[in-house]
Structures are given as structure tokens and as C-alpha cells.
Design a protein around this motif. Structure first.
Motif, PDB file in Angstrom:
ATOM      1  N   LEU A  72      17.755  -5.785  -0.067  1.00 14.59           N
ATOM      2  CA  LEU A  72      16.511  -6.534  -0.237  1.00 14.59           C
ATOM      3  C   LEU A  72      15.341  -5.577  -0.410  1.00 14.59           C
ATOM      4  CD1 LEU A  72      14.834  -9.153  -0.139  1.00 14.59           C
ATOM      5  CD2 LEU A  72      14.941  -9.015   2.363  1.00 14.59           C
ATOM      6  N   GLY A  73      15.326  -4.497   0.354  1.00 14.24           N
ATOM      7  CA  GLY A  73      14.242  -3.526   0.252  1.00 14.24           C
ATOM      8  C   GLY A  73      14.142  -2.906  -1.127  1.00 14.24           C
ATOM      9  N   GLU A  74      15.292  -2.542  -1.720  1.00 20.44           N
ATOM     10  CA  GLU A  74      15.277  -2.009  -3.078  1.00 20.44           C
ATOM     11  C   GLU A  74      14.748  -3.048  -4.067  1.00 20.44           C
ATOM     12  OE1 GLU A  74      19.083   1.087  -2.814  1.00 20.44           O
ATOM     13  OE2 GLU A  74      19.142  -0.612  -4.184  1.00 20.44           O
ATOM     14  N   ILE A  88      20.679  -9.248  -5.857  1.00 19.34           N
ATOM     15  CA  ILE A  88      20.856  -8.405  -4.671  1.00 19.34           C
ATOM     16  C   ILE A  88      22.320  -8.476  -4.284  1.00 19.34           C
ATOM     17  CG2 ILE A  88      20.137  -8.013  -2.283  1.00 19.34           C
ATOM     18  CD1 ILE A  88      17.522  -9.534  -3.018  1.00 19.34           C
ATOM     19  N   THR A  89      23.005  -7.340  -4.306  1.00 20.98           N
ATOM     20  CA  THR A  89      24.464  -7.325  -4.221  1.00 20.98           C
ATOM     21  C   THR A  89      24.992  -7.151  -2.799  1.00 20.98           C
ATOM     22  OG1 THR A  89      24.535  -4.940  -4.684  1.00 20.98           O
ATOM     23  CG2 THR A  89      24.649  -6.445  -6.567  1.00 20.98           C
ATOM     24  N   ARG A  90      24.114  -7.213  -1.816  1.00 19.80           N
ATOM     25  CA  ARG A  90      24.531  -7.224  -0.416  1.00 19.80           C
ATOM     26  C   ARG A  90      23.924  -8.449   0.257  1.00 19.80           C
ATOM     27  NH1 ARG A  90      22.779  -2.521   3.783  1.00 19.80           N
ATOM     28  NH2 ARG A  90      20.893  -3.821   3.860  1.00 19.80           N
ATOM     29  N   MET A  91      24.622  -8.980   1.258  1.00 19.14           N
ATOM     30  CA  MET A  91      24.153 -10.182   1.924  1.00 19.14           C
ATOM     31  C   MET A  91      22.791  -9.958   2.584  1.00 19.14           C
ATOM     32  SD  MET A  91      27.474  -9.678   1.965  1.00 19.14           S
ATOM     33  CE  MET A  91      28.843 -10.544   1.198  1.00 19.14           C
ATOM     34  N   ARG A 146      35.925  -4.700   1.909  1.00 17.59           N
ATOM     35  CA  ARG A 146      34.663  -4.464   2.606  1.00 17.59           C
ATOM     36  C   ARG A 146      33.997  -5.794   2.929  1.00 17.59           C
ATOM     37  NH1 ARG A 146      30.779  -0.543  -0.579  1.00 17.59           N
ATOM     38  NH2 ARG A 146      30.603  -2.364  -1.950  1.00 17.59           N
ATOM     39  N   CYS A 147      33.475  -6.438   1.933  1.00 18.35           N
ATOM     40  CA  CYS A 147      32.917  -7.782   2.081  1.00 18.35           C
ATOM     41  C   CYS A 147      33.634  -8.695   1.100  1.00 18.35           C
ATOM     42  CB  CYS A 147      31.409  -7.785   1.788  1.00 18.35           C
ATOM     43  SG  CYS A 147      30.415  -6.742   2.880  1.00 18.35           S
TER      44      CYS A 147
END
Length: 366
Positions: A72-74, A88-91, A146-147
């Protein structure tokens, strides 16, 4: 350290610093854009490598469908510089972060991945409370371990139904990132492993479509598998490292893309004929994937020698001819983590500084 003025010769730059060859950068971006056009698969470049809006804008100008950000920060950093189509590719988990996510979604085309009903419900409730539509992808586990939810699990279909039917959530599709295949050195093994991963993604897409749930996008892939994913049934390619490259990826995809990123360092000590010390240790060159590779000196090797020190020796154990004050360039072994150590990229053409670009996503791991 303030940015140097355009027109400064490379040898006058303060070291250690990151250089990007402008011509090679543009060539790499054009190569991927051509692959996208020829294969019919959209390119959504991952910015977690370069973390730089100027490079992202070059990729978009070359036809990219949007960008990916790992955190989210990026995404916030890119959004602040006018880039508003971001996956955004991470939860994104937790009330505070979900609020920030919806702040972006209120103003741009922001999507996020999810792999649990708990996270989906939290996203849905927040979107409904604020009446802001939010696009959500399901991340599937295609073998990385991983996820991601497994498409054969009962939870997979239930999660898709929840997202598809929710009034304030938009089901964006599936993300299946095969990170375990992208850096396999053996080309045949990489192709076989990637085929298995792609087939899991294709199976997941077909399963949802058979249940009456359209899957607009199947997103994944990487620099190391771009030519494989482009013919494997995916609709969107998330390659990132191709723009600047690094020593590890050059061993895998060096035939297509060229190493545009180097670290410039200076020899600061020579107390033995058999080694020199440069001003680049692990605070300038990430060591998580191994040691950097010297450009133009195949007979020499670099080793970490401290936070601010690196040691250069000869591979045969002989004398090192470099002297105090000499400059060397090194290809980082892992570009993503090395770039994250620096404030700016120095854009070089024919040995002259053209511009300096801020690495705005640096440190934005939140």
C-alpha cells in the motif's frame, strides 16, 4: 547528499551511487512492450523493483495497462506522482490500512488482492460504510506456497461469490504469481514448473466461469517467465525487473533484456597487492541473493566486507591492479533490494548525467 547537476561526468559523481543507462532502460521497456503487442497479453509492470514514478511513466507511455505495487505504501507513493491505475499485489489488512486503501480508491483505479473471507468481509464492510467501490482480486496459490487460496478448496468458490455479489466490491479477477519458477536457472525446469503454475491459474479461472462468475483478468508472471506466461492463458503480465535488470536475472533473461542498473563505487584503500576496498558494503549493495558482479572485470570478484566496505579480489588469488581513487561499476545481484537502499537513480547517457530520479517508494514497506 544533494543531487548532482545534469551534465556532470560519471567520474565526478559522489559514490556509492546507482546508475541507470538511459538507452538500455528505454530498450528494455520497448522490448517488453513489443512482447505484449505480439502476444496479446497486457503488461502491468511491477514497480517494486525500481520504485520510481519516472520509470513507471515510461512504461505506461509504452502501452502498459497500469502498474503493480507490492505494498500500500508503494502505491501511495506512485499515486502521489500522478499514477492512478494500480494493482496492489499484497493483502491490505487492518482498519487503518483499509482506510488508506479506500482513500486511494476514491480517487483512482485501485485494486487489491485477497485470499481469505475475513479480509474480504473487512474490505466489503469498509467499502460499504464509505460507499466507495473497491476492486478486489483473489490471489491463488499456484505453487509458490506463500499466499493464496487453492482453487480446489471449498473456500475458493465461496470467496469469489462474496466478492462478485457484494454491492460495493468489484471482482477484478485472479492473481497467480509463480515466484518459485521465475529464477530457476535451468530453462527446461523453469518452463515445466511455469506450465504447472499457469495451468492452476487457468483451472481456477475456468472453475469460476463454469459457476457463472466472469473472470475479467488472470494476472501473474515475471521477467524470468514473461515469454512463457505470454502464451499460457494469462491475460496480464506482472514483470518488474526487466526495466533495469540485475545480475541474477541477467543469467536468466539476459538474451532479451540488458543490465541497465549498476552501482558506481570508488576504491578507498589498498593495503595489500591482493585486494582493494571500495566504499560499497551491505548498505549500498543488498546481499540477500549473493554478491554483486563487477562490470568489465571478469577476473575480479566482489565480497561484502562490512556495512560501508566491500572487498575486491582476483579470482585466481593474484594481484589486483586497481588503485586508490579508481572507480568501478557493479551489477547488483538483486536489484529490488539494492534500489531500496538508495534515495535516487542517476540517469546516464554516454557517460554523462542526464537527470536524477527520486526512488519515492524506498522504504514504503507499510
Amino acid at each position: 547528499m544533494l543531487p548532482m547537476e545534469p551534465g556532470t561526468p560519471v567520474q565526478d559523481l559522489n559514490t556509492p551511487c546507482l546508475l541507470v543507462d538511459s538507452d538500455l532502460l528505454q530498450q528494455n521497456i520497448a522490448t517488453m512492450a513489443n512482447l505484449s503487442k505480439q502476444s496479446g497479453i497486457a503488461i502491468r509492470p511491477h514497480t517494486k523493483t525500481h520504485k520510481c514514478p519516472q520509470i513507471a511513466k515510461l512504461q505506461l507511455a509504452a502501452g502498459a495497462a497500469g502498474i503493480c505495487s507490492a505494498t500500500l505504501g508503494e502505491a501511495e507513493a506512485m499515486f502521489a506522482h500522478g499514477i492512478t491505475d494500480i494493482l496492489i499485489t499484497r493483502m491490505v489488512v487492518g482498519q487503518g490500512k483499509i482506510k488508506r486503501l479506500l482513500d486511494l480508491a476514491a480517487k483512482g483505479r485501485i485494486a487489491v488482492v485477497c485470499d481469505s473471507m475475513a479480509n474480504a468481509i473487512a474490505l466489503g464492510e469498509a467499502a460499504q460504510d464509505r460507499q466507495i467501490p473497491l476492486t478486489v482480486f483473489i490471489e491463488i496459490n499456484v505453487g509458490t506456497g506463500r499466499c493464496g487460496v487453492l482453487p480446489q478448496d471449498d473456500d475458493f468458490l465461496g470467496l469469489a461469490v462474496y466478492l462478485y455479489e457484494h454491492k460495493w466490491l468489484v471482482f477484478g479477477g485472479l492473481q497467480g504469481y509463480a515466484g518459485h519458477t521465475s529464477l530457476m536457472q535451468d530453462a527446461e525446469k523453469r518452463q515445466a514448473a511455469n506450465l504447472i503454475a499457469d495451468n492452476i491459474g487457468i483451472y481456477a479461472k475456468a472453475k469460476l466461469e463454469e459457476a457463472g462468475i466472469p473472470v475479467p483478468v488472470l494476472s501473474g508472471g515475471s521477467t524470468g517467465t514473461c515469454t512463457l506466461t505470454a502464451v499460457g492463458g494469462y491475460t496480464e503480465l506482472q514483470a518488474g525487473s526487466y526495466a533495469t535488470m540485475d545480475a541474477e536475472y541477467s543469467d536468466i533473461a539476459g538474451g532479451m533484456f540488458h543490465p541497465a542498473l549498476t552501482l558506481l563505487a570508488t576504491v578507498i584503500s589498498k593495503t595489500s597487492p591482493n585486494w582493494v576496498i571500495i566504499d560499497a558494503g551491505c548498505k549500498a549493495l543488498a546481499t540477500d541473493r549473493g554478491s554483486a558482479v563487477l562490470k568489465g572485470y571478469p577476473q575480479l570478484e566482489y565480497r561484502y566486507a562490512g556495512d560501508e566496505h566491500g572487498r575486491i579480489t582476483a579470482r585466481d588469488g593474484g594481484e589486483v591492479m586497481l588503485q586508490v581513487g579508481d572507480m568501478v561499476e557493479l551489477y547488483p545481484k538483486h536489484g529490488c533490494t539494492t534500489i531500496n537502499l538508495h534515495d535516487r537513480l542517476h540517469i546516464i547517457k554516454a557517460g554523462i548525467l542526464q537527470d536524477t530520479w527520486a526512488i519515492v517508494g524506498r522504504g514504503r514497506v507499510d
